[in-house]
Each structure stands twice: as structure tokens, then as C-alpha cells.
Motif scaffolding. Structure first.
Motif, PDB file in Angstrom:
ATOM      1  N   UNK A 399      81.972  93.321  95.253  1.00  0.00           N
ATOM      2  CA  UNK A 399      80.807  92.816  95.195  1.00  0.00           C
ATOM      3  C   UNK A 399      80.394  91.857  94.055  1.00  0.00           C
ATOM      4  N   UNK A 400      80.009  90.737  94.368  1.00  0.00           N
ATOM      5  CA  UNK A 400      79.849  89.707  93.044  1.00  0.00           C
ATOM      6  C   UNK A 400      78.538  89.655  93.040  1.00  0.00           C
ATOM      7  N   UNK A 401      77.595  89.648  94.214  1.00  0.00           N
ATOM      8  CA  UNK A 401      76.154  89.591  94.065  1.00  0.00           C
ATOM      9  C   UNK A 401      75.612  90.753  95.135  1.00  0.00           C
ATOM     10  N   UNK A 402      74.854  91.477  94.820  1.00  0.00           N
ATOM     11  CA  UNK A 402      74.354  92.747  95.671  1.00  0.00           C
ATOM     12  C   UNK A 402      72.895  92.040  96.298  1.00  0.00           C
ATOM     13  N   UNK A 403      72.952  92.053  97.418  1.00  0.00           N
ATOM     14  CA  UNK A 403      71.291  91.324  97.893  1.00  0.00           C
ATOM     15  C   UNK A 403      71.166  91.754  99.353  1.00  0.00           C
ATOM     16  N   UNK A 404      70.953  90.792 100.266  1.00  0.00           N
ATOM     17  CA  UNK A 404      71.013  90.847 101.731  1.00  0.00           C
ATOM     18  C   UNK A 404      71.767  91.625 102.395  1.00  0.00           C
ATOM     19  N   UNK A 405      71.486  92.726 103.068  1.00  0.00           N
ATOM     20  CA  UNK A 405      72.719  93.232 103.935  1.00  0.00           C
ATOM     21  C   UNK A 405      73.235  94.520 102.960  1.00  0.00           C
ATOM     22  N   UNK A 406      73.229  94.536 101.598  1.00  0.00           N
ATOM     23  CA  UNK A 406      73.744  95.643 101.042  1.00  0.00           C
ATOM     24  C   UNK A 406      72.524  96.431 100.155  1.00  0.00           C
ATOM     25  N   UNK A 407      71.670  95.569  99.316  1.00  0.00           N
ATOM     26  CA  UNK A 407      70.319  96.424  98.815  1.00  0.00           C
ATOM     27  C   UNK A 407      69.539  96.539  99.689  1.00  0.00           C
ATOM     28  N   UNK A 408      68.637  97.690  99.270  1.00  0.00           N
ATOM     29  CA  UNK A 408      68.559  98.322  98.331  1.00  0.00           C
ATOM     30  C   UNK A 408      69.295  99.930  98.789  1.00  0.00           C
ATOM     31  N   UNK A 409      70.225  99.812  99.472  1.00  0.00           N
ATOM     32  CA  UNK A 409      70.751 101.068  99.868  1.00  0.00           C
ATOM     33  C   UNK A 409      71.341 101.738  98.464  1.00  0.00           C
ATOM     34  N   UNK A 410      71.261 103.289  98.322  1.00  0.00           N
ATOM     35  CA  UNK A 410      71.463 103.710  97.260  1.00  0.00           C
ATOM     36  C   UNK A 410      72.875 104.039  97.027  1.00  0.00           C
ATOM     37  N   UNK A 411      73.273 104.069  95.528  1.00  0.00           N
ATOM     38  CA  UNK A 411      74.565 104.352  95.190  1.00  0.00           C
ATOM     39  C   UNK A 411      74.389 105.777  94.566  1.00  0.00           C
ATOM     40  N   UNK A 412      75.964 106.391  94.460  1.00  0.00           N
ATOM     41  CA  UNK A 412      75.694 107.650  94.146  1.00  0.00           C
ATOM     42  C   UNK A 412      75.915 107.815  92.562  1.00  0.00           C
ATOM     43  N   UNK A 413      74.897 108.985  92.247  1.00  0.00           N
ATOM     44  CA  UNK A 413      75.154 109.324  90.799  1.00  0.00           C
ATOM     45  C   UNK A 413      75.574 110.845  90.834  1.00  0.00           C
ATOM     46  N   UNK A 414      76.809 110.694  90.467  1.00  0.00           N
ATOM     47  CA  UNK A 414      77.690 112.047  90.498  1.00  0.00           C
ATOM     48  C   UNK A 414      77.028 113.072  89.311  1.00  0.00           C
ATOM     49  N   UNK A 415      76.501 112.441  88.239  1.00  0.00           N
ATOM     50  CA  UNK A 415      75.773 113.285  87.618  1.00  0.00           C
ATOM     51  C   UNK A 415      74.348 113.155  87.666  1.00  0.00           C
ATOM     52  N   UNK A 416      73.501 113.876  88.191  1.00  0.00           N
ATOM     53  CA  UNK A 416      72.238 113.713  88.693  1.00  0.00           C
ATOM     54  C   UNK A 416      71.319 113.469  87.739  1.00  0.00           C
ATOM     55  N   UNK A 417      70.286 112.546  87.777  1.00  0.00           N
ATOM     56  CA  UNK A 417      69.343 112.354  86.960  1.00  0.00           C
ATOM     57  C   UNK A 417      68.341 113.536  87.106  1.00  0.00           C
ATOM     58  N   UNK A 418      67.974 114.246  85.964  1.00  0.00           N
ATOM     59  CA  UNK A 418      67.076 115.475  85.998  1.00  0.00           C
ATOM     60  C   UNK A 418      65.639 114.943  86.250  1.00  0.00           C
ATOM     61  N   UNK A 419      65.228 113.732  85.673  1.00  0.00           N
ATOM     62  CA  UNK A 419      63.905 113.054  85.933  1.00  0.00           C
ATOM     63  C   UNK A 419      64.088 111.726  86.546  1.00  0.00           C
ATOM     64  N   UNK A 420      63.023 111.232  87.187  1.00  0.00           N
ATOM     65  CA  UNK A 420      63.080 110.059  87.739  1.00  0.00           C
ATOM     66  C   UNK A 420      63.109 109.056  86.786  1.00  0.00           C
ATOM     67  N   UNK A 421      63.821 107.799  86.715  1.00  0.00           N
ATOM     68  CA  UNK A 421      64.007 106.813  85.632  1.00  0.00           C
ATOM     69  C   UNK A 421      64.054 105.294  86.339  1.00  0.00           C
ATOM     70  N   UNK A 422      63.984 104.489  85.514  1.00  0.00           N
ATOM     71  CA  UNK A 422      63.883 103.185  85.738  1.00  0.00           C
ATOM     72  C   UNK A 422      64.970 102.674  84.684  1.00  0.00           C
ATOM     73  N   UNK A 423      66.039 101.904  85.308  1.00  0.00           N
ATOM     74  CA  UNK A 423      66.975 101.067  84.479  1.00  0.00           C
ATOM     75  C   UNK A 423      66.736  99.884  84.610  1.00  0.00           C
ATOM     76  N   UNK A 424      66.240  98.922  83.565  1.00  0.00           N
ATOM     77  CA  UNK A 424      65.830  97.649  83.529  1.00  0.00           C
ATOM     78  C   UNK A 424      67.111  96.573  83.761  1.00  0.00           C
ATOM     79  N   UNK A 425      68.253  96.824  83.419  1.00  0.00           N
ATOM     80  CA  UNK A 425      69.395  95.730  83.240  1.00  0.00           C
ATOM     81  C   UNK A 425      69.271  94.887  82.323  1.00  0.00           C
ATOM     82  N   UNK A 426      69.858  93.807  82.556  1.00  0.00           N
ATOM     83  CA  UNK A 426      70.163  92.745  81.630  1.00  0.00           C
ATOM     84  C   UNK A 426      69.350  91.493  81.625  1.00  0.00           C
ATOM     85  N   UNK A 427      69.700  90.258  81.053  1.00  0.00           N
ATOM     86  CA  UNK A 427      69.141  89.391  81.298  1.00  0.00           C
ATOM     87  C   UNK A 427      69.635  88.423  82.423  1.00  0.00           C
TER      88      UNK A 427
END
Length: 782
Positions: A399-427
């Protein structure tokens, strides 16, 4: 995430004449035809009961003969519709009562408690991506005897708008933008008919009751005809598509494509091209079997293909031997491309650097000076989605750009997040992720987060995804760079913060996607990112796990004369490397070796840059693989100034295409406890071979081969020093197919396990997922 099944109770009823169970199904099970599937399954097995959407999952009851009930629970997991993703099935014995015999199976409306904003405690809610028009709907679109003949908004339970129209969950028509269009009698009958493929299809519509095209005062067929005639005459049309406006013109007309570039302020970045079918693709490119499968997938992404260099205007993809092609996504796209019978440029409806337009008023304001007409419609777009972009390398879809047709389907976190969180990315190539438990919901591509308009688009998308998923963040992960708008947004939140180093996030994204829990070796090659030591990184060998990292190797640093100006003007990077490479042992080139390069550069400008380097004025140093690509591209005369980040590197990759090479000289030295690659030696050899008459193509290929050999040696030294034998490749440089292939081959030859992201972009579009994985692991570790 692996699909889970939980069965509560001992089920003595399974041994009785009649068994009754309550079931809940979690995953992407709304908006994908799951309730109709459950209805058909239960009815076919002669079972009684009901099913309903419930917040983000499907729940219900079923009763009947024990064997039939067992078959029902099995097929819930194994026979779901193609667009569904079943992640967990929970089945509980019903004690004391059962649905009455022979009452049949029904689909109920959402339960009263599932009001907008509600969230079940069991799991975050999943939003289905939009799906391209299916074969059955396409047949109806083209059938003169069908009541949806030439109706642009044809869809069914297997296809059509989803994420772009859903306003809230549970997924019912009243909580989509289709609530503005009451069903006519014929559509209502289809909606209620269990034997119809539009049974409970929430976006269903027809010419009588659904959305209509518009072109000024013209509507429906007249509007479509006006748009077609405008494109045929050499005009540019703004088309309201699924996730935003698109700009459409004739891809074979050099004049109109060049006009589009000038009006859109997009001088060189390639345009995507839509063609009618795979035969049309083969006229313009050479798709492999894997690439054809990607083209025809329900996501209908833009696929980067080897061009045949014929049939299109040169301005479509200048300086590149690859072209982005895709097939029609909607009925409207099919009608346009069939009526015009030619390839069409279909690109984002925005000015360079701005978010794609979604609102009609906004589109007319932003695109008035670009488009010669507007083909709109009256269905509101709830969420902004650009087109996804993929490429196939060594048989794997990346995937070069993840958008229509792919997002926002969830991706796995094999180490679960114990609390809900937001990751805000880069620029650059901005995305963000909402994570809870084992799932990370990655937003669609939002462009570069460079100004107030882009920041507003981000906050709007964030609010929408929070509402839909039901995830309320209690922590925030962000980049180290204080100048990123995403970092500034994170610092303004009253939440615990998790700073994540840029390149650690890159390699962690790859590791997390592949389920790597323990230590691994990361190779992170990109443009620039703030390092853990406060300097600029970009050519890094890291020993890492999901919680931490350390450097094991790097590229030598070189100055960026003028800071960001060096990114826009690769000749500055070339001068920086020639006059300021870190390692004093690097030989300096004789003047005659650089004459072809220096003859192109203004002497006064070159003198200023040399002085800046010598005095260390506004010349931050960086260990960047991406900036080294820029320097080499400029030295070879391929790009002295660029209009977008990565343009010089793309030109260098294109020049090397299909050419065999002999590697350039290179050396590694030990400095500060790390193995360091000295590019000075490589550049001197490149200039000497250029002076002796070697072609640009051969030298471009030699440079790629050299970096692959350098990477293999850096990794080998790290492994000798005890680093793990699993290697994660990440960073925007690995969008370069040749570099990725050359590096992978050589690392595998060392017996190493080599991983690269597939569902997650290797570039900055995957940073947020890596940040989420790191924050989750740190939280889990306590």
C-alpha cells in the motif's frame, strides 16, 4: 486479528429436541450484507429467531434442531459475505425460553438503546470501507431493460458507498446521508424481500427516489451529457465522486493535461488515469497477474504499473516509466469512461497542498479557476476519502496510500492497547489512528498536514472517527518533532502523551503488522525525521522492539544548505555532500569532475551555498538516505529543483529501470560505537565514472545496487554484534521498487527474515500505526 469464538455455558439444550442460543458477531459486520446473510442462513436451515444491528456489531437469537443450530454457528464464522470481516462470535445458551417454533426468522430494527453515540462495552465499532460497483449492478447499469439502466448511483448489499455516507452506527439508512432520500415503493419492496440482493441494503436507490446528477440547471442524463461534451471538447470537469470531488479530463490530450497542471499548480507529480476495463489497462501498461487482481479488487485502488510509453499525453506522468491506472469505481465513472471511450485523467479535486473538496459550496470556491464545469449530485459526502494507491513488488501488494476502499478498516495490534489512544502521525502524507484493544483504526490519507486548512480537515476527520468507532482516547502518541502540526495538536490535549521517534515508528509499523512481538532489526530509510539525539535522521539501522530502540548503524551526515530549501532544490544537497560530508576521510572531487554539474548552477548561488556549509549557517546536518538520493539525482542532471518531495528520487529510479550495473565504491567506518556508511567515497566514484563517459542510466542503476550492498553490510555488522535476524524495512525510500528488491534479495541471502509492510504504507502514511503500536506496548509494559 485472529477470529475468536466464545461459547458460554454447558449447553444441555444441544442434546434436546430444540436448542435456543443468543449470538453476537463482532468485526466489520454492518454495511456488508451480514444481516441478510444471517437471514438466508437461518431460513435455509429451518431456524426461528431474529437478527439486528446493535451499535457496532450484529446480535440475535436462534432456535431449532440442535444439528441445524450447530451448523448455523459454524457458518456464521466461515461463510460470511465477501466484504465482511468476522473477528469474534459469541454464543450463549438461552435458559428458560426459546423463540416460538415455526415463527420463522426476521431482521429487526436496531434496538432502542442503540442511539447515536452509544457504544457497546465489548468492542470498538468497525466502519466498512466503500466498495466498487459489483458485477450484478454493472449489468443492471448497462441493461436497457432494467429500471436502473444508466442510473449512476446503482448499488446493493455487495457494493456501493459505506464509509463516505455513514453518519453514525448502528448502520441503518436513517444514520447515513441516504436518509434524505425516502424509498419509493419498488425500492422498499426490494429492501423487504429476503430473496432480493438489496434486502436491507441501506444505500439502495433508483432514478425515482435516489440522488440525481446536476450540471447547473441541468439534471440526470442532460447533466451527464453536458459533462461528457465538455471533456470531449478538451475541457476539465469537476466530478463529485464517492469521497470528494475529482478533476477529470482527456488523458490523451497534451494541451488539456498541461492546462490542468497549470491550474491545479501541480507541475510534475504524475496523474492517475482511469480506463474502462483490463483490456484498456493492457493498452497502456504491462500488468502482471498480481497487478490485475489488485486492479479488479473491490477496493479498486490506483495501481502503479510499468508503462508502455504510448497512448497517453506526455504530461500525464512526466519523467516516470510507471503509470497509476485504475478501473471505474462507481456507476458514474463507468458511464463517463464508456461515453468518452478514452483514458481519463481522474485526480483529486483540490489545489496543490489543500484537502480534497467534499462540500458543494467549498468545491465551487476552490475549483472555480480549475474546472470548466461541475458535475455534481445531491447526496452529501459525510467523510473525505481520496483514492487508494498500491503497487505490487515481488508478488506482494504494498500500500502506497491507504484511503477509499481500504480505510478505515481496522488493522491488528498484536500487543493490545490497554487504554484507548490516538496516534496523530507525522506531517507529510498524514494519517492518524484510533486504537483500543487489539485494533487500530487508521484514518484515510489526508495529504500533508502543512497549514490551517489541513489541520481543520484532520480535526474534522478525527471527530468523525471517534464518533463512529466509539473510541474516546485516554492517551496520545506523537512524533518528536516540535514543528509538526500533529505534535502541536497532541501537546495541546489534556491526555498522557507518548512521544515516539519517527524512525522507530516506521519500523514498529512493519513489525506490528507482521505480529513481531520480540526484538527485531529495523532499516529505516526516508527523507527526514527528528532523531532521539535531537539531530535529523533518515538512514538508520535500528535494534528495536515495540517499546524502545537503539541505533546500530547509520549513514554519514551531510548539511542541508538552507534547511527546507535543500529539500526543494536537490542541487543544494549535492553541494552539501560535495563540500560538507561528515567523515574527514572522504576525498574531495577535483573541479573537472563536477564541471557538468556546476555548469548548470548559478556561480553566485553556488558560492553562497558553499559559504553556508563552510560556516555552518542554516545548514542542519542529516543522516538521510532520501536526501542522498536527491544529491545523486542532481549530480546526474535528473533534477536540480523539484515541486514535490520524492520527485528527484523517482527520477533516479526511473533512470535506473531495466539497466544492469556495476556497484560504485563504498566504505563503512566505525564511529561513535556505530557502523557508518560514508557516501563521499561513492559520490567520488560516481563523478569519476560519469567523467569517463558512463551513462546516466548505468550510474543510476549502480547507485541503487551500491545502497543495497551498503545496507546488507550494515545489517551484517549489526547481526554480528548480536542483533536479531528478523529485519523490518520501512521508510519512504522503500517505495522505490528497485531499492526494495535489491535490499531484500541480499538480506535473504544472509539467511535473514525480511519483512515489509503491506496493508500499512511504508512511508509516512504508516507512521501513526507504528506510533499506536509503540504506545500500546509501552502501556502494556506499564
Amino acid at each position: 486479528m485472529a477470529e475468536r469464538t466464545t461459547l458460554h455455558g454447558e449447553h444441555p439444550a444441544l442434546r434436546a429436541e430444540r436448542t435456543a442460543l443468543r449470538f453476537e458477531v463482532f468485526g466489520t459486520v454492518q454495511g456488508v450484507g451480514f444481516r441478510p446473510f444471517v437471514h438466508r442462513l437461518a431460513t435455509g436451515l429451518g431456524l426461528d429467531g431474529w437478527a439486528a444491528n446493535s451499535a457496532g456489531h450484529v446480535r440475535g437469537e436462534v432456535a431449532g434442531p440442535p444439528q441445524a443450530v450447530r451448523e448455523f454457528t459454524t457458518q456464521l464464522r466461515t461463510a460470511a459475505p465477501a466484504l465482511a470481516r468476522v473477528r469474534e462470535v459469541r454464543v450463549t445458551e438461552m435458559r428458560g425460553r426459546t423463540p416460538p417454533p415455526t415463527t420463522g426468522f426476521v431482521i429487526r430494527s436496531s434496538r432502542p438503546g442503540d442511539t447515536p453515540g452509544d457504544k457497546p462495552s465489548e468492542a470498538p465499532r468497525e466502519i466498512p470501507p466503500d466498495a466498487a460497483i459489483c458485477a450484478d449492478c454493472l449489468r443492471e447499469l448497462l441493461d436497457p431493460h432494467d429500471r436502473r439502466f444508466r442510473y449512476p448511483f446503482v448499488n446493493c448489499t455487495d457494493c456501493g458507498p459505506r464509509a463516505t455516507v455513514i453518519e453514525d452506527l448502528p448502520y441503518d439508512r436513517v444514520r447515513t446521508t441516504m436518509r434524505h432520500f425516502p424509498l419509493c415503493a419498488a425500492c422498499a419492496a426490494e429492501y423487504r424481500d429476503p430473496g432480493d440482493r438489496r434486502f436491507h441494503a441501506e444505500p439502495l436507490a433508483c432514478p425515482v427516489c435516489g440522488p440525481r446528477l446536476s450540471w447547473g440547471e441541468l439534471v440526470a442524463e442532460a447533466a451527464l451529457r453536458a459533462a461528457v461534451e465538455t471533456v470531449a471538447r478538451g475541457g476539465i470537469v469537476a466530478v463529485k465522486a464517492l469521497g470528494g470531488y475529482q478533476l477529470v479530463c482527456d488523458a490523451t490530450d497534451q494541451q488539456v493535461v498541461q492546462t490542468l497542471r497549470e491550474r491545479k499548480n501541480r507541475p510534475a507529480k504524475p496523474f492517475a488515469v482511469m480506463v474502462q476495463d483490463v483490456d484498456g489497462v493492457r493498452e497502456l501498461a504491462r500488468p502482471t497477474q498480481g497487478e490485475q487482481l489488485a486492479l479488479e479488487s473491490m477496493a479498486r485502488p490506483v495501481v502503479l504499473l510499468a508503462s508502455r510509453e504510448a497512448g497517453l499525453a506526455p504530461a500525464v506522468h512526466p519523467g516516470s516509466d510507471r503509470i497509476g491506472l485504475f478501473l471505474p469505481t462507481t456507476g458514474l465513472h463507468h458511464l463517463l469512461v464508456r461515453e468518452l471511450a478514452r483514458p481519463l485523467v481522474v485526480t483529486s479535486g483540490n489545489l496543490a497542498g489543500e484537502p480534497i473538496a467534499t462540500d458543494d459550496t467549498e468545491a465551487h470556491r476552490a475549483l472555480a479557476a480549475v474546472a470548466d464545469g461541475f458535475l455534481g449530485h445531491d447526496r452529501p459526502i459525510h467523510a473525505r476519502y481520496d483514492d487508494s494507491v498500491v503497487q505490487v513488488v515481488e508478488g506482494s501488494v504494498l500500500t502506497v496510500r491507504r484511503a477509499r476502499g481500504l480505510a478505515p478498516a481496522p488493522l491488528p495490534l498484536h500487543v493490545a492497547a490497554p487504554v484507548p489512544l490516538i496516534a496523530v502521525g507525522a506531517q507529510l502524507k498524514h494519517t492518524f489512528a484510533l486504537a483500543e484493544g487489539h485494533d487500530a483504526h487508521v484514518s484515510p490519507h489526508g495529504g500533508d498536514l502543512a497549514d490551517a486548512a489541513a489541520l481543520d480537515a484532520f480535526t474534522h476527520a478525527y471527530d468523525g472517527l471517534v464518533r463512529l468507532t466509539g473510541i474516546t482516547p485516554r492517551a496520545v502518541a506523537h512524533d518528536l518533532h516540535p514543528g509538526y502540526l500533529s505534535t502541536q495538536w497532541a501537546q495541546a490535549q489534556t491526555l498522557p502523551r507518548f512521544p515516539v521517534q519517527h524512525h522507530h515508528a516506521h519500523v514498529a509499523a512493519c513489525a506490528a503488522e507482521h505480529g513481531v512481538r520480540g526484538p527485531f532489526l529495523g532499516v529505516a530509510y526516508d527523507g527526514l525525521g527528528l532523531g532521539a539525539d535531537g539531530t535529523l535522521w533518515g538512514g538508520e539501522i535500528l535494534v528495536a522492539d515495540l517499546t524502545d530502540h537503539r541505533r546500530a548503524g547509520r549513514f554519514a551526515t551531510a548539511p542541508l544548505p538552507g534547511g527546507e530549501a535543500a529539500v526543494r532544490h536537490p542541487y543544494r544537497m549535492a553541494l552539501g555532500y560535495l563540500h560538507g560530508t561528515e567523515l574527514l576521510g572522504s576525498p574531495r572531487p577535483y573541479p573537472w569532475l563536477t564541471k557538468p554539474f556546476t555548469d548548470r548552477i548559478d556561480p553566485d548561488e553556488a558560492a553562497v551555498v558553499r559559504a553556508m556549509v563552510a560556516r555552518g549557517i542554516n545548514s542542519p546536518r542529516a543522516s538521510s538516505a532520501g536526501r542522498l538520493f536527491d544529491a545523486v539525482a542532481s549530480l546526474l542532471g535528473l533534477a536540480d529543483s523539484v515541486s514535490y518531495e520524492g520527485e528527484a528520487a523517482a527520477a533516479l529510479e526511473g533512470a535506473a529501470s531495466g539497466v544492469d550495473a556495476t556497484p560504485l565504491a563504498h566504505r563503512l567506518v566505525r564511529a561513535g560505537g556505530l557502523w557508518v556508511y560514508d557516501p563521499g567515497t561513492t559520490l567520488i566514484d560516481l563523478l569519476e565514472r560519469q567523467y569517463n563517459g558512463e551513462s546516466v542510466a548505468a550510474l543510476a542503476a549502480a547507485f541503487h545496487l551500491t545502497l543495497a550492498l551498503v545496507t546488507a553490510e550494515l545489517v551484517a555488522h549489526a547481526v554480528e554484534d548480536g542483533a536479531p535476524r528478523t529485519v523490518c524495512l520501512a521508510g519512504g525510500c522503500f517505495l522505490n521498487r528497485r531499492l526494495l528488491t535489491e535490499v531484500s534479495v541480499r538480506l535473504r541471502a544472509q539467511g535473514l527474515r525480511v519483512l515489509v509492510s503491506s496493508a500499512v504504507p511504508v512511508g509516512d502514511g504508516g507512521i501513526c500505526y507504528g506510533q499506536a503500536a509503540v504506545a500500546a506496548a509501552r502501556l502494556a509494559k506499564g
